[in-house]
Motif scaffolding. Structure first.
Motif, PDB file in Angstrom:
ATOM      1  N   MET A   1      83.817  -2.784  93.985  1.00 44.06           N
ATOM      2  CA  MET A   1      83.925  -1.378  94.319  1.00 44.06           C
ATOM      3  C   MET A   1      82.753  -1.008  95.217  1.00 44.06           C
ATOM      4  O   MET A   1      81.640  -1.485  95.029  1.00 44.06           O
ATOM      5  N   ILE A   2      83.009  -0.138  96.150  1.00 41.45           N
ATOM      6  CA  ILE A   2      81.964   0.391  97.032  1.00 41.45           C
ATOM      7  C   ILE A   2      81.599   1.774  96.520  1.00 41.45           C
ATOM      8  O   ILE A   2      82.421   2.693  96.543  1.00 41.45           O
ATOM      9  N   ILE A   3      80.382   1.912  96.035  1.00 40.00           N
ATOM     10  CA  ILE A   3      79.917   3.139  95.391  1.00 40.00           C
ATOM     11  C   ILE A   3      79.003   3.902  96.342  1.00 40.00           C
ATOM     12  O   ILE A   3      78.106   3.316  96.943  1.00 40.00           O
TER      13      ILE A   3
ATOM     14  N   HIS B   1      79.116  -4.778  92.520  1.00 34.49           N
ATOM     15  CA  HIS B   1      79.454  -3.605  93.328  1.00 34.49           C
ATOM     16  C   HIS B   1      78.477  -3.459  94.488  1.00 34.49           C
ATOM     17  O   HIS B   1      77.327  -3.875  94.412  1.00 34.49           O
TER      18      HIS B   1
ATOM     19  N   ALA C   1      82.400   4.911 101.110  1.00 33.40           N
ATOM     20  CA  ALA C   1      82.567   4.734  99.666  1.00 33.40           C
ATOM     21  C   ALA C   1      84.018   4.801  99.208  1.00 33.40           C
ATOM     22  O   ALA C   1      84.823   5.553  99.733  1.00 33.40           O
ATOM     23  N   GLU C   2      84.292   3.994  98.183  1.00 34.58           N
ATOM     24  CA  GLU C   2      85.560   4.074  97.461  1.00 34.58           C
ATOM     25  C   GLU C   2      85.417   5.017  96.266  1.00 34.58           C
ATOM     26  O   GLU C   2      86.380   5.624  95.831  1.00 34.58           O
ATOM     27  N   MET C   3      84.192   5.092  95.736  1.00 35.39           N
ATOM     28  CA  MET C   3      83.909   5.985  94.617  1.00 35.39           C
ATOM     29  C   MET C   3      82.616   6.723  94.925  1.00 35.39           C
ATOM     30  O   MET C   3      81.619   6.111  95.300  1.00 35.39           O
TER      31      MET C   3
ATOM     32  N   THR D   1      91.406   8.143  99.492  1.00 37.16           N
ATOM     33  CA  THR D   1      91.053   6.884  98.837  1.00 37.16           C
ATOM     34  C   THR D   1      89.768   6.978  98.028  1.00 37.16           C
ATOM     35  O   THR D   1      89.382   6.017  97.388  1.00 37.16           O
ATOM     36  N   ASN D   2      89.076   8.122  98.058  1.00 37.86           N
ATOM     37  CA  ASN D   2      87.849   8.274  97.272  1.00 37.86           C
ATOM     38  C   ASN D   2      88.185   8.572  95.815  1.00 37.86           C
ATOM     39  O   ASN D   2      89.085   9.346  95.515  1.00 37.86           O
ATOM     40  N   TYR D   3      87.450   7.957  94.935  1.00 34.62           N
ATOM     41  CA  TYR D   3      87.497   8.295  93.517  1.00 34.62           C
ATOM     42  C   TYR D   3      86.193   9.019  93.236  1.00 34.62           C
ATOM     43  O   TYR D   3      85.172   8.716  93.836  1.00 34.62           O
TER      44      TYR D   3
END
Length: 102
Positions: free
Chosen positions: A1-3, A31, A68-70, A88-90
């Protein structure tokens, strides 16, 4: 995951959602972590401490949201952040619940 960890921009919010120790934990689990420059400054964490923990620093809030993904924040996004949010962001919002006694 990309934070991604942006600097908090809500008035009078000086906390940061992830400490350098938190970055190190995320890194241990594979991550990638991107922190906006000076995000931890008002909480006593230097950019250098984030780099030493394995974070990559980005110059702007826009750059953090873009990669970022999250997104991890202390407070909810405010109106100026809405255009930055991708489908697509969480979001993991770490907030303090304020209880009022009557």
């Amino acid at each position: 995951m990309i934070i991604g960890v942006p600097k908090e921009i809500k008035n009078n919010e000086n906390r940061v959602a992830v400490t350098p120790a938190g970055v190190a934990e995320f890194k241990k689990h594979g991550h990638r972590v991107y922190v906006q420059k000076s995000a931890g400054e008002n909480s006593g964490f230097s950019d250098e401490a984030y780099k030493e923990a394995g974070a990559e620093l980005l110059p702007t809030i826009e750059a953090v949201y873009e990669i970022a993904e999250m997104i991890i924040k202390v407070k909810e996004p405010i109106a100026s952040e809405y255009p930055l949010i991708k489908k697509t962001n969480y979001y993991l919002l770490i907030s303090i619940l304020l209880l009022r006694s009557h």
